[in-house]
Write a protein that holds these residues in place. Structure first.
Motif, short mmCIF file in Angstrom:
data_model
loop_
_atom_site.label_atom_id
_atom_site.label_comp_id
_atom_site.label_asym_id
_atom_site.label_seq_id
_atom_site.Cartn_x
_atom_site.Cartn_y
_atom_site.Cartn_z
N ILE A 140 0.84 -1.21 0.00
CA ILE A 140 0.00 0.00 0.00
C ILE A 140 0.87 1.25 0.00
O ILE A 140 0.63 2.20 -0.78
N LEU A 141 1.88 1.29 0.85
CA LEU A 141 2.76 2.46 0.90
C LEU A 141 3.51 2.65 -0.41
O LEU A 141 3.72 3.79 -0.86
N PHE A 142 3.92 1.57 -1.03
CA PHE A 142 4.62 1.68 -2.31
C PHE A 142 3.72 2.30 -3.37
O PHE A 142 4.16 3.16 -4.16
N ASN A 143 2.46 1.90 -3.42
CA ASN A 143 1.55 2.48 -4.41
C ASN A 143 1.26 3.94 -4.13
O ASN A 143 1.12 4.74 -5.07
N VAL A 144 1.16 4.31 -2.85
CA VAL A 144 0.95 5.73 -2.52
C VAL A 144 2.15 6.56 -2.96
O VAL A 144 2.01 7.63 -3.57
N LEU A 146 4.35 5.78 -5.28
CA LEU A 146 4.41 5.77 -6.74
C LEU A 146 3.43 6.76 -7.35
O LEU A 146 3.75 7.47 -8.32
N PHE A 147 2.24 6.87 -6.76
CA PHE A 147 1.25 7.83 -7.25
C PHE A 147 1.76 9.26 -7.13
O PHE A 147 1.65 10.07 -8.06
N HIS A 148 2.37 9.60 -6.00
CA HIS A 148 2.88 10.95 -5.80
C HIS A 148 4.10 11.23 -6.69
O HIS A 148 4.26 12.35 -7.18
N VAL A 149 4.92 10.22 -6.90
CA VAL A 149 6.08 10.43 -7.78
C VAL A 149 5.63 10.70 -9.21
O VAL A 149 6.15 11.60 -9.89
N LEU A 150 4.67 9.92 -9.68
CA LEU A 150 4.17 10.15 -11.03
C LEU A 150 3.46 11.49 -11.15
O LEU A 150 3.49 12.12 -12.22
#
Length: 492
Positions: A140-144, A146-150
């Motif tokens: 979950i933290l990885f996807n959060v 990744l969303f902010h990085v993109l």
């Protein structure tokens, strides 16, 4: 001899007792070490034959369960598909009917009730945040992240790579330009300006914190009126004065020129040049506005040059300028890196090699909106004498700034050529948004000019929303442009 001991907690306990009493008589197995106990008394008023038959049948079933290692009867949970709850109820009713007074049966019935409650209340495990395991939290933290990085990665990379360092002043030409700008005499400029342009615009003799110069076309009076009624109507922010002026050239038609003259006399906010306003004279208009700023508004601390289709967040920009510790050499905007000059002779922005032989333009702020301090305006004006007017206006300012030893500073709060999708807290945070329609200017300014401040969480949510919607709109526009190109290609 006391109450009988219970070896099982099911309705088949009595049956097993009978089976164990019969086992020595048949000669099978070891003899029981206990003395045989009399069978429990049957309740009065009931026939013994049916109960005896039922006892034998239950004893056989109990013996089968004992042989397979499943002793204990139905007090243990047995999942038999979809009818195991029904089997539990049948066994419980049978036990209650056969031995209602026995402690074994009461204990068995109570255990059945507990098993049924457990089976009803906890049918399946439920997924909750508290029960997530470590790898699930990491996912979950990885996807959060990744969303902010993109979403914000491009702005962060621009902010990092376009972060300019102060240029050195060791070059003799740079030192000369800076010294001439510092000692600039304004009286000859005022006399010379009367021959190059006429202006009905005035500037206060008092210090102006922020001067906004809007590059406009003579025919677009409606847009100028919209700006006057929205963000151009701001005369102060946080106790500091703000002034808005419009820079135009001469109109091509006489009727439009008469309207310009009337508008200038009515509002006294138009800076007008003697050249005909056209796409080829936009750089000349930029130089004229810089010259007017240095000559007639020398007390302006900061100057914002912007296009006429831009929304300007004056309160947020003024708040940012008040937080600056450095007040000189401020050249701020959305930096354009390694822009290639237009070498196409058929293009309106054609730049001949003999006028600008370099392969790339130096880093400059995008022409939709950029900000400079008063000292930078003077240095640009002094350095402009040796820069050709054939280059685009924004690149023209960047070339002059580089010759004066000034580096462009990047800020992602300037939108550049992009149109930012509207969100109230987002527009309270950003400095500019391009490609605004007139109805959008009215609506957006009315909502953002209220006194309600946005919290940190609201600002964060608004920035995420603006980013996502802006990317979606850009993707839609890209698809529409591609479809139009394909249709035109097919028609041709």
């Amino acid at each position: 001899m006391g109450a009988p001991r219970c070896r099982g907690r099911g309705p088949g306990a009595a049956g097993r007792g009978q089976s164990q009493r019969r086992r020595p008589a048949a000669g099978a197995g070891r003899p029981s070490r206990r003395a045989p106990q009399p069978p429990p008394q049957q309740p009065a008023g009931r026939s013994g034959a049916p109960h005896a038959g039922a006892g034998r049948r239950r004893g056989e079933r109990g013996g089968e369960r004992a042989a397979t290692g499943r002793g204990g009867g139905s007090h243990r949970l047995r999942i038999l598909g979809s009818n195991w709850i029904l089997q539990t109820q049948i066994d419980r009713a049978t036990a209650r009917r056969n031995c209602p007074e026995s402690p074994c049966c009461r204990d068995s019935s109570q255990h059945h009730a507990e098993a049924r409650e457990f089976s009803v209340h906890v049918p399946l495990p439920q997924l909750t945040l508290c029960r997530l395991r470590t790898h699930q939290w990491c996912f979950i933290l990885f996807n959060v992240l990744l969303f902010h990085v993109l979403l914000f990665g491009a702005d962060l990379l621009e902010q990092y790579f376009l972060h300019s360092l102060p240029l050195s002043y060791t070059d003799a030409k740079t030192l000369e330009i800076r010294e001439r700008a510092r000692k600039l005499d304004l009286d000859p400029l005022k006399a010379n300006l009367s021959h190059t342009g006429s202006s009905a615009a005035t500037c206060s003799n008092q210090e102006v914190f922020l001067l906004i110069v809007v590059c406009s076309s003579p025919e677009n009076r409606t847009r100028r009126n919209v700006i006057r009624q929205t963000w151009g109507n701001v005369t102060g922010s946080r106790g500091y004065s703000v002034l808005t002026r419009f820079a135009v050239g001469k109109a091509a038609s006489a009727s439009t020129q008469l309207e310009i003259n009337e508008e200038a006399q009515e509002h006294r906010d138009i800076i007008e040049g003697t050249f005909i306003d056209s796409p080829e004279t936009q750089t000349q208009k930029m130089l004229m506005s810089v010259e007017w700023t240095v000559t007639f508004c020398p007390h302006a601390r900061y100057i914002l040059h912007t296009a006429q289709d831009v929304f300007v967040g004056v309160p947020s920009l003024a708040g940012y300028l008040l937080s600056l510790t450095q007040r000189e050499d401020i050249y701020l905007g959305r930096v354009v890196h390694h822009r290639v000059p237009d070498r196409d002779p058929q293009s309106p922005g054609f730049v001949p090699i003999h006028q600008y032989p370099e392969e790339f333009y130096p880093d400059f702020c995008h022409g939709s909106a950029f900000l400079m301090s008063q000292d930078v305006a003077r240095k640009v004006y002094v350095a402009a004498r040796e820069v050709p007017l054939a280059v685009p206006p924004a690149a023209f300012v960047g070339i002059c700034a580089k010759r004066a030893g000034i580096a462009a500073r990047h800020s992602s709060r300037f939108s550049g050529e992009k149109h930012i999708s509207y969100n109230r807290c987002c527009y309270k945070f950003i400095f500019t948004s391009s490609n605004m329609r007139e109805d959008e200017l009215f609506k957006d300014w009315k909502e953002t000019s209220d006194g309600e401040d946005c919290s940190l969480l609201e600002t964060y949510y608004s920035l995420v929303s603006c980013k996502v919607l802006t990317y979606i709109d850009k993707f839609k526009q890209f698809n529409l442009d591609r479809i139009k190109d394909e249709v035109l290609h097919f028609v041709n």
